[in-house]
Motif scaffolding. Structure first.
Motif, PDB file in Angstrom:
ATOM      1  N   TYR A   1       0.826  -1.202   0.000  1.00 33.46           N
ATOM      2  CA  TYR A   1       0.000   0.000   0.000  1.00 33.46           C
ATOM      3  C   TYR A   1       0.864   1.257   0.000  1.00 33.46           C
ATOM      4  O   TYR A   1       1.952   1.263   0.562  1.00 33.46           O
ATOM      5  CB  TYR A   1      -0.884   0.041   1.266  1.00 33.46           C
TER       6      TYR A   1
ATOM      7  N   TYR B   1       0.366   5.335   1.168  1.00 36.86           N
ATOM      8  CA  TYR B   1      -0.446   6.348   1.806  1.00 36.86           C
ATOM      9  C   TYR B   1       0.270   7.694   1.736  1.00 36.86           C
ATOM     10  O   TYR B   1       1.494   7.768   1.649  1.00 36.86           O
ATOM     11  CB  TYR B   1      -0.667   6.030   3.294  1.00 36.86           C
TER      12      TYR B   1
ATOM     13  N   LEU C   1      -4.213   9.296   7.503  1.00 41.71           N
ATOM     14  CA  LEU C   1      -3.600   8.626   6.355  1.00 41.71           C
ATOM     15  C   LEU C   1      -4.616   8.530   5.221  1.00 41.71           C
ATOM     16  O   LEU C   1      -5.766   8.157   5.447  1.00 41.71           O
ATOM     17  CB  LEU C   1      -3.159   7.223   6.752  1.00 41.71           C
TER      18      LEU C   1
ATOM     19  N   LEU D   1      -5.213   6.777   1.407  1.00 33.70           N
ATOM     20  CA  LEU D   1      -4.728   5.699   0.549  1.00 33.70           C
ATOM     21  C   LEU D   1      -4.591   6.180  -0.892  1.00 33.70           C
ATOM     22  O   LEU D   1      -5.558   6.702  -1.470  1.00 33.70           O
ATOM     23  CB  LEU D   1      -5.687   4.507   0.631  1.00 33.70           C
TER      24      LEU D   1
ATOM     25  N   TYR E   1      -2.984   0.613  -4.011  1.00 28.09           N
ATOM     26  CA  TYR E   1      -2.623  -0.617  -3.347  1.00 28.09           C
ATOM     27  C   TYR E   1      -2.556  -1.745  -4.362  1.00 28.09           C
ATOM     28  O   TYR E   1      -3.144  -1.668  -5.443  1.00 28.09           O
ATOM     29  CB  TYR E   1      -3.565  -0.956  -2.189  1.00 28.09           C
TER      30      TYR E   1
ATOM     31  N   GLN F   1      -2.575  -6.087  -4.463  1.00 29.79           N
ATOM     32  CA  GLN F   1      -2.763  -7.311  -3.684  1.00 29.79           C
ATOM     33  C   GLN F   1      -1.968  -8.477  -4.254  1.00 29.79           C
ATOM     34  O   GLN F   1      -1.734  -9.473  -3.555  1.00 29.79           O
ATOM     35  CB  GLN F   1      -4.259  -7.628  -3.592  1.00 29.79           C
TER      36      GLN F   1
ATOM     37  N   LEU G   1       4.014   7.147   2.962  1.00 32.34           N
ATOM     38  CA  LEU G   1       4.211   5.918   3.719  1.00 32.34           C
ATOM     39  C   LEU G   1       3.838   4.709   2.892  1.00 32.34           C
ATOM     40  O   LEU G   1       2.773   4.662   2.289  1.00 32.34           O
ATOM     41  CB  LEU G   1       3.350   5.948   4.982  1.00 32.34           C
TER      42      LEU G   1
ATOM     43  N   ILE H   1       0.879  -5.929   4.217  1.00 33.87           N
ATOM     44  CA  ILE H   1      -0.102  -6.506   5.139  1.00 33.87           C
ATOM     45  C   ILE H   1       0.097  -8.007   5.275  1.00 33.87           C
ATOM     46  O   ILE H   1       0.364  -8.712   4.301  1.00 33.87           O
ATOM     47  CB  ILE H   1      -1.534  -6.158   4.664  1.00 33.87           C
TER      48      ILE H   1
ATOM     49  N   SER I   1      -3.091 -11.939   8.585  1.00 35.76           N
ATOM     50  CA  SER I   1      -4.080 -11.582   9.615  1.00 35.76           C
ATOM     51  C   SER I   1      -4.450 -10.102   9.533  1.00 35.76           C
ATOM     52  O   SER I   1      -4.940  -9.523  10.496  1.00 35.76           O
ATOM     53  CB  SER I   1      -3.540 -11.918  11.012  1.00 35.76           C
ATOM     54  N   TYR I   2      -4.182  -9.503   8.403  1.00 39.64           N
ATOM     55  CA  TYR I   2      -4.568  -8.118   8.107  1.00 39.64           C
ATOM     56  C   TYR I   2      -3.799  -7.093   8.923  1.00 39.64           C
ATOM     57  O   TYR I   2      -4.168  -5.926   8.951  1.00 39.64           O
ATOM     58  CB  TYR I   2      -6.076  -7.904   8.256  1.00 39.64           C
ATOM     59  N   GLU I   3      -2.728  -7.495   9.575  1.00 43.64           N
ATOM     60  CA  GLU I   3      -1.891  -6.526  10.276  1.00 43.64           C
ATOM     61  C   GLU I   3      -1.031  -5.802   9.249  1.00 43.64           C
ATOM     62  O   GLU I   3      -0.287  -6.431   8.494  1.00 43.64           O
ATOM     63  CB  GLU I   3      -1.025  -7.222  11.316  1.00 43.64           C
ATOM     64  N   GLN I   4      -1.145  -4.489   9.254  1.00 43.88           N
ATOM     65  CA  GLN I   4      -0.433  -3.691   8.264  1.00 43.88           C
ATOM     66  C   GLN I   4       0.808  -3.092   8.925  1.00 43.88           C
ATOM     67  O   GLN I   4       0.722  -2.510  10.002  1.00 43.88           O
ATOM     68  CB  GLN I   4      -1.357  -2.610   7.715  1.00 43.88           C
ATOM     69  N   TYR I   5       1.951  -3.251   8.254  1.00 48.76           N
ATOM     70  CA  TYR I   5       3.220  -2.753   8.767  1.00 48.76           C
ATOM     71  C   TYR I   5       3.743  -1.681   7.832  1.00 48.76           C
ATOM     72  O   TYR I   5       3.689  -1.827   6.614  1.00 48.76           O
ATOM     73  CB  TYR I   5       4.237  -3.900   8.888  1.00 48.76           C
ATOM     74  N   PHE I   6       4.283  -0.616   8.447  1.00 45.24           N
ATOM     75  CA  PHE I   6       4.715   0.534   7.676  1.00 45.24           C
ATOM     76  C   PHE I   6       6.233   0.619   7.561  1.00 45.24           C
ATOM     77  O   PHE I   6       6.960   0.224   8.471  1.00 45.24           O
ATOM     78  CB  PHE I   6       4.210   1.825   8.328  1.00 45.24           C
ATOM     79  N   GLY I   7       6.673   1.187   6.437  1.00 45.16           N
ATOM     80  CA  GLY I   7       8.066   1.568   6.308  1.00 45.16           C
ATOM     81  C   GLY I   7       8.310   2.883   7.035  1.00 45.16           C
ATOM     82  O   GLY I   7       7.383   3.477   7.578  1.00 45.16           O
TER      83      GLY I   7
END
Lengths: 111, 111
Positions: free
Chosen positions: B33, B35, B43, B45, B48, B50, B90, B94, B97-103
């Motif tokens: 993704y 942002y 944030l 969007l 994105y 997939q 940003l 993901i 478990s849909y946890e999104q991690y950012f750089g």
């Protein structure tokens, strides 16, 4: 329009107190909920995820979810000045992989 | 170390120039993704993706373009058509478990 709403704050608490951050969401199909902490000038950091009704505890953090009321909260026990940051609440958009973010609540923990 | 890297950290460009922001992840996540965050704002969007070779517009795609030729990489080009490009960009990926991690983000300034 699917939304996640948070009070922008600032929320000010004394050191050692419990900070309570709240969030409501509009999409009844949302299944996954997240809390991120963002320090000024930095990127968001995932601190809690919650998927089912009830409480989930991790150290000083407790996330609470009530799907019937479409309400998510984050409690921070024994607040420290280092907890001062903006806290972002996010909900998944009906398991599409997209997250909808709230505007964030600024927390100030005063020594 | 698994994670998301973004480069450069700071970028300065003149108006009318296209600029490409890099995002790489070694978390083996399928979805990535982009942002945008403006001062005091939440944030938003942009785009994105997939899976490889497929991407979708987010809420504010106008003036931006992306590619996804490799699973690990999702570069964002800010074109001269983007009217207000100065912002904090940003990149995120993901988990299942849909946890999104950012750089760590790229701060772009266009003058």
């Amino acid at each position: 329009q699917k939304e996640v709403e948070q009070n922008s704050g600032p929320l000010s608490v004394p050191e050692g107190a419990i900070a309570s951050l709240n969030c409501t969401y509009s999409d009844r199909g949302s299944q996954s909920f997240f809390w991120y902490r963002q320090y000024s000038g930095k990127s968001p950091e995932l601190i809690m995820s919650i998927y089912s009704n009830g409480d989930k505890e991790d150290g000083r953090f407790t996330a609470q979810l009530n799907k019937a009321s479409q309400y998510v909260s984050l409690l921070i026990r024994d607040s420290q000045p280092s907890d001062s940051a903006t806290y972002l609440c996010a909900a998944d958009s009906s398991n599409t992989g997209k997250l909808i973010f709230g505007q964030g609540t600024t927390l100030q923990v005063k020594p | 170390d698994g994670g998301i890297t973004q480069s450069p950290k700071y970028l300065f460009r003149k108006e009318g120039q296209n600029v490409t922001l890099s995002c790489e992840q070694n978390l083996n996540h399928d979805a990535m993704y982009w942002y945008r965050q403006d001062p005091g704002q939440g944030l938003r969007l942009i785009y994105y993706s997939q899976i490889v070779n497929d991407f979708q517009k987010g809420d504010i795609a106008e003036g931006y373009s992306v590619s996804r030729e490799k699973k690990e990489s999702f570069p964002l080009t800010v074109t001269s058509a983007q009217k207000n490009p100065t912002a904090f960009y940003l990149c995120a990926s993901i988990s299942r478990s849909y946890e999104q991690y950012f750089g760590p983000g790229t701060r772009l300034t266009v003058t």
